[in-house]
Design an enzyme around this catalytic site. Structure first.
Site, mmCIF file in Angstrom:
data_model
loop_
_atom_site.group_PDB
_atom_site.id
_atom_site.type_symbol
_atom_site.label_atom_id
_atom_site.label_comp_id
_atom_site.label_asym_id
_atom_site.label_seq_id
_atom_site.Cartn_x
_atom_site.Cartn_y
_atom_site.Cartn_z
ATOM 1 N N GLU A 6 -19.857 -8.643 8.433
ATOM 2 C CA GLU A 6 -21.062 -8.155 8.916
ATOM 3 C C GLU A 6 -21.897 -9.423 9.419
ATOM 4 O OE1 GLU A 6 -19.294 -5.428 6.138
ATOM 5 O OE2 GLU A 6 -19.684 -7.320 5.891
ATOM 6 N N LYS A 23 1.114 -0.981 0.012
ATOM 7 C CA LYS A 23 -0.552 -0.072 -0.005
ATOM 8 C C LYS A 23 0.505 1.187 0.029
ATOM 9 C CE LYS A 23 -4.956 -0.999 2.179
ATOM 10 N NZ LYS A 23 -5.221 -0.744 3.664
ATOM 11 N N ARG A 39 -25.849 -5.287 4.992
ATOM 12 C CA ARG A 39 -25.502 -6.892 4.330
ATOM 13 C C ARG A 39 -26.087 -8.234 5.675
ATOM 14 N NH1 ARG A 39 -19.655 -6.227 2.008
ATOM 15 N NH2 ARG A 39 -20.495 -7.216 1.313
#
Length: 630
Positions: free
Chosen positions: A369, A282, A397
């Site tokens: 979730e 990253k 979700r």
């Protein structure tokens, strides 16, 4: 940098005409262009700097858009957008009327699938691959998914389905795992590259299948199979993906074009499910982002790349997220039963301090979730007091778990619903427009809509004391700057309050729209009630205001259909009260990305818009409208 080479690439076909020797220079220019663009507009940064070479390699090897690329989440697609004809449009990134920060099918033919939430790419790519088989089309489908997204069950559901034949058909799908949470040390980098190229090549495949045919039905077959898995597993963590039916290759350096391109070429030519594991960093190429990838995950606004992100000279008002984080720590000190849960949003949900101070009571369950909600239900069954910190858009979700595992059992789980209402630059995929409608219809569920920072703290405390499931919703960013009272006091359950006494028109405000409603009311001399609760609704206050006013106006930063205004209409009908009602809220459409204040103005939910909507509907004499409807 003048981006001389990058300016010659206006589509992937231009890219594929470049000599391979020029791709390294192109990567340097593309990375610099992405950094410069984000520094002017804001947006996701670290993930995009980390996918530059991978994006170039994918478009160089695959015949896009004929071959389908599906980007998981999609926040890492800025290099993809630049290479697919949207280089100049990057100046409008995430701005009203500009290009989206995520893939959009209506924005480009190269955006084959709209994303924003995680872990959907493998399912979508598998669907596209099977569609190609059923339609007799020769094309490939590629899913690019991050290691974080692989923590979600949906990704493994897709792998489980894609790895087996259906009616004799096996889709030609390639899953590229973009792993940016580890690194390849120099001593083994060359070996990894060699093994990846070897195992993706025709010789390896032919040798492996040939050995299987020779050894089949002999005692040596099972030994050879186990030996192959063991020896590959010593070098690569691929056995689990092989068990799903994928040919696993990697890991390889995702910044090494000389490794990426030939490996992708080999996998492109293979049939059936393929899995490539690439390792990226990253923020690659930008030292500040490499050193602190969490901080440089995204830029909230403009910045100088030479300096990096700097704190504003004047401290900003505390955000609702910060108010929640402080309340969570204070409440945890008072009640040992409190357990904090987040589905992979520690920073975004304001739980960093809680994690540091209460590590054994902090649970980051990953991008899961559904699990987070049922996990909370399990804790509640054993007498603990779970607090699930989750964005409004992500609670969608876990709806089945909300109903089946929490509400039916009437368990005391508190849902701290961040990013309720419009979220601005992230657009429709992240907007929290629907939580009022989809939670208030659930039996046993309570729903609070605090108007400001102090009321948010007290609402969280109130919800935490309740003996059933509660949702407290609050928006992204800061509020009006109200003084936050350290002492926690429960709000009267199910009761609103009149904040301004006027005449003729009563405005029932839910949440932070109380303040623009108060401003509009000054011009109209209207009464304003801070309703606080959508459920249980203060029906006594609603009835009183209906009897003493000529018209009712409801205001909410939520969808109108099934929202708080609908709850008021239901209450009036149940009480047999006939009074004109104007519902103000978000329209029945997906609202584009842009500055939140501008979007609210466009929706007529700023003070001026509320005033104008009331005048347009009722004019100077709402009583005449009422008489006409009686």
């Amino acid at each position: 940098m003048n981006y001389a080479l990058l300016k010659t690439v206006n589509s992937p076909s231009d890219l594929r005409r470049l000599p391979r020797a020029d791709l390294g220079r192109l990567a340097d220019e593309l990375r610099a262009y992405v950094l410069e663009s984000v520094s002017k507009t804001g947006g996701h940064l670290g993930s995009n700097l980390g996918t530059v070479e991978l994006t170039i390699a994918l478009h160089y090897v695959f015949n896009t858009p004929q071959d389908r690329l599906v980007w998981d989440v999609g926040h890492q697609t800025y290099p993809h957008k630049v290479l697919t004809g949207r280089r100049e449009a990057m100046a409008s990134l995430r701005q009203l009327g500009g290009i989206s920060g995520f893939p959009r099918r209506d924005e480009s033919e190269y955006d084959t699938f709209g994303t924003g939430h995680s872990s959907t790419s493998i399912s979508a790519a598998h669907g596209m691959a099977m569609a190609a088989k059923l339609k007799g089309e020769d094309r490939k489908a590629v899913a690019i998914i991050g290691d974080g997204s692989m923590t979600a069950g949906m990704a493994f559901e897709a792998l489980n389905n894609a790895g087996v034949a259906h009616g004799g058909l096996l889709g030609d799908v390639l899953v590229v795992l973009n792993d940016n949470d580890m690194s390849i040390s120099p001593p083994v980098g060359a070996l990894n590259k060699y093994l990846a190229r070897l195992m993706s090549g025709k010789f390896y495949a032919a040798a492996r299948e040939g050995a299987k045919s020779v050894l089949k039905n002999t005692p040596l077959y099972e030994f050879a199979r186990r030996f192959e898995e063991h020896t590959k597993g010593m070098v690569v963590p691929g056995t689990i993906f092989e068990e799903f039916g994928f040919n696993y290759v990697g890991p390889i350096d995702g910044h090494d074009l000389d490794a990426l391109i030939p490996t992708l070429e080999n996998l492109r030519d293979k049939k059936g499910p393929q899995f490539l594991h690439v390792v990226t960093k990253k923020g690659a190429g930008y030292k500040l982002a490499e050193a602190d990838p969490v901080k440089y995950h995204a830029a909230s606004g403009k910045f100088d790349p030479a300096v990096g992100f700097v704190k504003p000279a004047t401290p900003p008002k505390p955000t609702f997220t910060q108010i929640f984080g402080e309340w969570l720590c204070d409440m945890a000190e008072q009640d040992q039963r409190l357990v904090g849960i987040t589905p992979a949003m520690r920073e975004g949900s304001g739980m960093v301090d809680f994690h540091k101070r209460f590590p054994t009571r902090y649970h980051d369950v990953g991008i899961a979730e559904q699990h987070s909600v049922t996990f909370a239900a399990g804790l509640a069954c054993e007498g603990l007091k779970p607090v699930v910190a989750i964005y409004s858009t992500f609670l969608q979700r876990a709806y089945d778990q909300l109903v089946h595992d929490v509400a039916i059992q009437n368990l005391p789980v508190l849902f701290a619903l961040d990013r309720a209402g419009l979220v601005g630059a992230d657009g429709a995929t992240h907007a929290g427009n629907y939580d009022i409608a989809f939670t208030r219809c659930i039996p046993n569920m309570a729903l609070l809509t605090p108007a400001d920072e102090n009321e948010c703290r007290q609402a969280l405390f109130t919800g935490f004391q309740h003996k059933g499931p509660v949702t407290v919703r609050y928006p992204r960013g800061s509020g009006v700057g109200s003084v936050v009272q350290k002492e926690m006091q429960a709000l009267p359950w199910g009761k609103g309050e009149v904040r301004r006494q006027g005449s003729r028109i009563a405005i029932l405000a839910f949440g932070t729209l109380l303040y623009p409603a108060l401003k509009a009311a000054e011009a109209l001399d209207a009464t304003v009630a801070n309703m606080r609760f959508v459920k249980p609704l203060d029906t006594a206050l609603v009835a009183e205001l209906a009897r003493t006013h000529e018209a009712i106006v409801t205001v909410e930063d939520s969808c109108l259909m099934g929202g708080a205004g609908s709850a008021v209409l239901e209450a009036l009908q149940a009480a047999g009260l006939n009074v004109p009602v104007l519902q103000l809220g978000l329209p029945d459409e997906f609202i584009e990305h842009g500055d939140p204040a501008k979007l609210m103005s466009q929706c007529g939910l700023d003070a001026a818009g509320i005033e104008q909507s009331i005048l347009k509907r009722f004019g100077a004499r709402p009583a005449l409208v009422r008489a006409a409807n009686q």
